[in-house]
Scaffold this motif. Structure first.
Motif, mmCIF file in Angstrom:
data_model
loop_
_atom_site.group_PDB
_atom_site.id
_atom_site.type_symbol
_atom_site.label_atom_id
_atom_site.label_comp_id
_atom_site.label_asym_id
_atom_site.label_seq_id
_atom_site.Cartn_x
_atom_site.Cartn_y
_atom_site.Cartn_z
ATOM 1 N N LYS A 1 0.835 -1.211 0.000
ATOM 2 C CA LYS A 1 0.000 0.000 0.000
ATOM 3 C C LYS A 1 0.864 1.253 0.000
ATOM 4 O O LYS A 1 0.490 2.271 -0.580
ATOM 5 C CB LYS A 1 -0.974 -0.043 1.177
ATOM 6 C CG LYS A 1 -1.886 -1.269 1.061
ATOM 7 C CD LYS A 1 -2.764 -1.480 2.259
ATOM 8 C CE LYS A 1 -3.498 -2.807 2.179
ATOM 9 N NZ LYS A 1 -2.642 -4.000 2.374
ATOM 10 N N GLU B 1 6.555 1.338 10.448
ATOM 11 C CA GLU B 1 6.525 -0.110 10.660
ATOM 12 C C GLU B 1 7.279 -0.432 11.945
ATOM 13 O O GLU B 1 8.368 0.069 12.167
ATOM 14 C CB GLU B 1 7.155 -0.826 9.447
ATOM 15 C CG GLU B 1 7.422 -2.298 9.625
ATOM 16 C CD GLU B 1 6.185 -3.130 9.994
ATOM 17 O OE1 GLU B 1 5.122 -2.946 9.376
ATOM 18 O OE2 GLU B 1 6.305 -3.952 10.924
ATOM 19 N N ARG C 1 10.705 -6.567 8.900
ATOM 20 C CA ARG C 1 9.665 -6.283 7.895
ATOM 21 C C ARG C 1 9.942 -4.935 7.214
ATOM 22 O O ARG C 1 9.681 -4.765 6.024
ATOM 23 C CB ARG C 1 8.276 -6.329 8.522
ATOM 24 C CG ARG C 1 7.893 -7.765 8.946
ATOM 25 C CD ARG C 1 6.549 -7.817 9.631
ATOM 26 N NE ARG C 1 5.434 -7.386 8.817
ATOM 27 C CZ ARG C 1 4.760 -8.161 7.962
ATOM 28 N NH1 ARG C 1 5.099 -9.428 7.813
ATOM 29 N NH2 ARG C 1 3.752 -7.669 7.263
ATOM 30 N N ASP D 1 6.920 2.211 16.914
ATOM 31 C CA ASP D 1 5.621 1.694 17.361
ATOM 32 C C ASP D 1 4.601 2.817 17.235
ATOM 33 O O ASP D 1 4.766 3.881 17.844
ATOM 34 C CB ASP D 1 5.768 1.249 18.833
ATOM 35 C CG ASP D 1 4.487 0.637 19.376
ATOM 36 O OD1 ASP D 1 3.423 0.821 18.760
ATOM 37 O OD2 ASP D 1 4.570 -0.031 20.433
ATOM 38 N N ALA D 2 3.566 2.575 16.455
ATOM 39 C CA ALA D 2 2.544 3.612 16.247
ATOM 40 C C ALA D 2 1.863 4.001 17.560
ATOM 41 O O ALA D 2 1.229 5.051 17.631
ATOM 42 C CB ALA D 2 1.502 3.117 15.241
ATOM 43 N N ASP E 1 -3.759 -0.003 7.919
ATOM 44 C CA ASP E 1 -3.944 -1.406 7.488
ATOM 45 C C ASP E 1 -3.508 -2.230 8.696
ATOM 46 O O ASP E 1 -2.380 -2.685 8.775
ATOM 47 C CB ASP E 1 -3.068 -1.657 6.264
ATOM 48 C CG ASP E 1 -3.269 -3.040 5.685
ATOM 49 O OD1 ASP E 1 -4.357 -3.608 5.868
ATOM 50 O OD2 ASP E 1 -2.328 -3.555 5.051
HETATM 51 C C1 LIG Z 1 -1.410 -6.083 7.808
HETATM 52 S S1 LIG Z 1 0.281 -5.831 7.943
HETATM 53 C C2 LIG Z 1 0.534 -4.493 6.832
HETATM 54 C C3 LIG Z 1 0.611 -4.821 5.374
HETATM 55 C C4 LIG Z 1 1.004 -3.613 4.549
HETATM 56 N N1 LIG Z 1 0.136 -2.485 4.790
HETATM 57 C C5 LIG Z 1 1.034 -3.896 3.072
HETATM 58 O O1 LIG Z 1 0.110 -3.534 2.363
HETATM 59 O O2 LIG Z 1 2.026 -4.462 2.603
HETATM 60 C C6 LIG Z 1 0.418 -5.027 9.469
HETATM 61 C C7 LIG Z 1 1.810 -4.498 9.779
HETATM 62 O O3 LIG Z 1 1.714 -3.698 10.968
HETATM 63 C C8 LIG Z 1 2.890 -3.841 11.704
HETATM 64 N N2 LIG Z 1 2.578 -3.389 13.077
HETATM 65 C C9 LIG Z 1 1.949 -4.101 14.050
HETATM 66 N N3 LIG Z 1 1.822 -3.361 15.166
HETATM 67 C C10 LIG Z 1 2.374 -2.138 14.887
HETATM 68 C C11 LIG Z 1 2.556 -0.947 15.643
HETATM 69 N N4 LIG Z 1 2.166 -0.876 16.911
HETATM 70 N N5 LIG Z 1 3.173 0.096 15.050
HETATM 71 C C12 LIG Z 1 3.597 0.013 13.766
HETATM 72 N N6 LIG Z 1 3.452 -1.096 12.999
HETATM 73 C C13 LIG Z 1 2.847 -2.162 13.548
HETATM 74 C C14 LIG Z 1 3.207 -5.309 11.559
HETATM 75 O O4 LIG Z 1 4.567 -5.579 11.832
HETATM 76 C C15 LIG Z 1 2.838 -5.560 10.091
HETATM 77 O O5 LIG Z 1 3.952 -5.390 9.259
#
Ligand SMILES: C[S@@+](CC[C@H](N)C(=O)[O-])C[C@H]1O[C@@H](n2cnc3c(N)ncnc32)[C@H](O)[C@@H]1O
Length: 433
Positions: A254, A269, A274, A295-296, A311
């Motif tokens: 995305k 991220e 990743r 971390d968001a 997402d």
């Molecule tokens: C559904 S995947 C995203 C896929 C991506 N949007 C794509 O289209 O390729 C969710 C992602 O959120 C990350 N994530 C999980 N918790 C998070 C946080 N608190 N802050 C930032 N990223 C986070 C995960 O490591 C994962 O890579």
């Protein structure tokens, strides 16, 4: 006939175990993979490096293929096994796993029975070898077959049946049986890309494609692999210019869409490994984005965003076709935990969108707690946000529907052209100040 030789002895005088037939190592790895998913609850992909350590590429691929197919057909394999044993074997007994691996190869992957069993018996050496041999022989000699329509795990079938109806359960079963097509998103509609069908100007769908790295345009970076359903959230943010935040970004499908649509993108991220894949993808496609590893739930942007894409991490039950392990890992407690995390992320991110800006919330989940209920809860607490339904022309025509104002993609959606992943997508507009 020559003289009978005594069995070879090891230096400590024990009989030497006969060498494993070629291919046994891949089956041993498949057993480790099934154990990781079914007993430890690990994602299949995450278990691959450790489970297949030391294997050559083709054997690694074979181990993955056997484990994935066993997970797709698990309830039906277990029903066959249970029909041939006096007492049901415990769920994660080695004998059951060995039988699942031998049977799925013979009944679904086309491996001749003698090869399937010869490479599986060493996995139960010193244990229930006779039982495994006997059950496998009885089933294959008796003409055992898997049903054309796979069965879903009972817990999943009951949950999806209650939430979406039995037709959706049947559509999910049909989707498990058919290999999914490969969808590509093009950086622009005129980009170099392989021939295929097209559901949108910047989309190609390939059935039974060559390896991805051999496809036209891979080296040039003119497209990336992305299921059509996964491409919809970014489509709903339209084109830049403006500042866009992709909040949970890796591996970056995305992010690349937003960058290709002219947004000034920040991609956040949490997982460094990743984020590395996100960097690789941006570098292959020559698309610009600022990648932040954070971390968001701690981080915040320096200025308000025109567009925000969340997402969110989720149970991922919508991607069961390519990742059948989700069917066994997404228990209600995990779904509730994910929904709670999504709520925290959404509530926090909502403050970062400028008045009049847009927020798209998406999950690749088939659970209402991670979709409809999440958005209902959010809207009940945020009077400054409203749903903004997709309009004709914004999305592939076959996908525009839903008076509710959000998109719910269920098994059965696009079934006539190869289906798509399950997704929930809501576009929210923040009121102008
Ligand atoms: C559904 S995947 C995203 C896929 C991506 N949007 C794509 O289209 O390729 C969710 C992602 O959120 C990350 N994530 C999980 N918790 C998070 C946080 N608190 N802050 C930032 N990223 C986070 C995960 O490591 C994962 O890579």
């Amino acid at each position: 006939m020559g003289p009978m030789l005594p069995p070879a002895k090891t230096p400590n005088n024990r009989p030497r175990r006969p060498a494993d037939p070629p291919g046994t190592a891949a089956r041993r790895a498949a057993m480790r993979l099934l154990d990781a998913v079914l007993r430890r609850g690990d994602p299949l992909e995450a278990a691959l490096p450790a489970a297949t350590r030391g294997l050559e590429g083709p054997d690694r691929g074979l181990a993955h293929a056997i484990a994935a197919e066993a997970l797709r057909r698990l309830p039906d394999l277990d029903a066959l096994i249970d029909s041939a044993t006096r007492q049901p074997l415990p769920a994660n007994a080695k004998a059951r796993t060995a039988l699942r691996i031998a049977l799925v190869q013979t009944l679904s992957l086309g491996t001749p029975p003698h090869a399937a069993i010869a490479t599986v018996l060493p996995l139960v050496d010193g244990g229930p070898r006779k039982l495994v041999h006997g059950v496998f022989g009885a089933l294959t000699r008796g003409g055992a077959a898997l049903p054309e329509l796979p069965s879903l795990p009972a817990e999943v079938a009951a949950r999806w049946g209650a939430n979406w109806g039995n037709a959706v359960v049947d559509a999910a079963a049909a989707a498990i049986a058919a290999p999914p097509p490969l969808d590509l998103t093009l950086a622009d509609p005129d980009a170099l890309a392989p021939e295929g069908t097209s559901l949108a100007p910047d989309h190609r769908r390939l059935v039974d494609p060559a390896p991805v790295t051999n496809l036209a345009g891979y080296a040039e970076g003119t497209w990336w692999v992305q299921d059509i359903a996964a491409s919809l959230p970014a489509r709903l943010l339209g084109r830049g210019p403006g500042k866009a935040l992709d909040l949970c970004a890796a591996p970056g499908g995305k992010t690349m869409q937003l960058a290709a649509a002219g947004w000034d993108v920040t991609a956040l991220e949490i997982a460094p490994s990743r984020a590395a894949r996100l960097h690789e993808n941006l570098s292959r496609t020559h698309l610009p984005a600022k990648v932040v590893i954070a971390d968001a739930l701690d981080w915040e942007p320096a200025e308000p965003m025109d567009a925000l894409l969340l997402d969110a991490p989720c149970s991922a039950t919508g991607i069961f076709r390519r990742h059948p392990d989700v069917l066994y890992r997404a228990h209600p407690a995990i779904i509730a935990e994910m929904a709670a995390l999504q709520a925290r992320l959404l509530d926090r991110a909502a403050g970062w969108v400028r008045p009049g800006g847009r927020l798209v919330f998406a999950t690749c989940s088939l659970e209402p707690e991670e979709g409809e209920a999440q958005i209902e809860r959010f809207l009940a607490t945020r009077a400054d946000y409203a749903l903004e339904p997709a309009t004709a022309g914004e999305l592939p025509a076959k996908l525009i529907r839903d008076a509710a104002g959000f998109l719910r993609l269920l098994p059965g959606t696009l079934a006539d052209v190869g289906g798509c992943d399950g997704f929930f997508i809501a576009r929210l507009k923040r009121a102008s100040a």
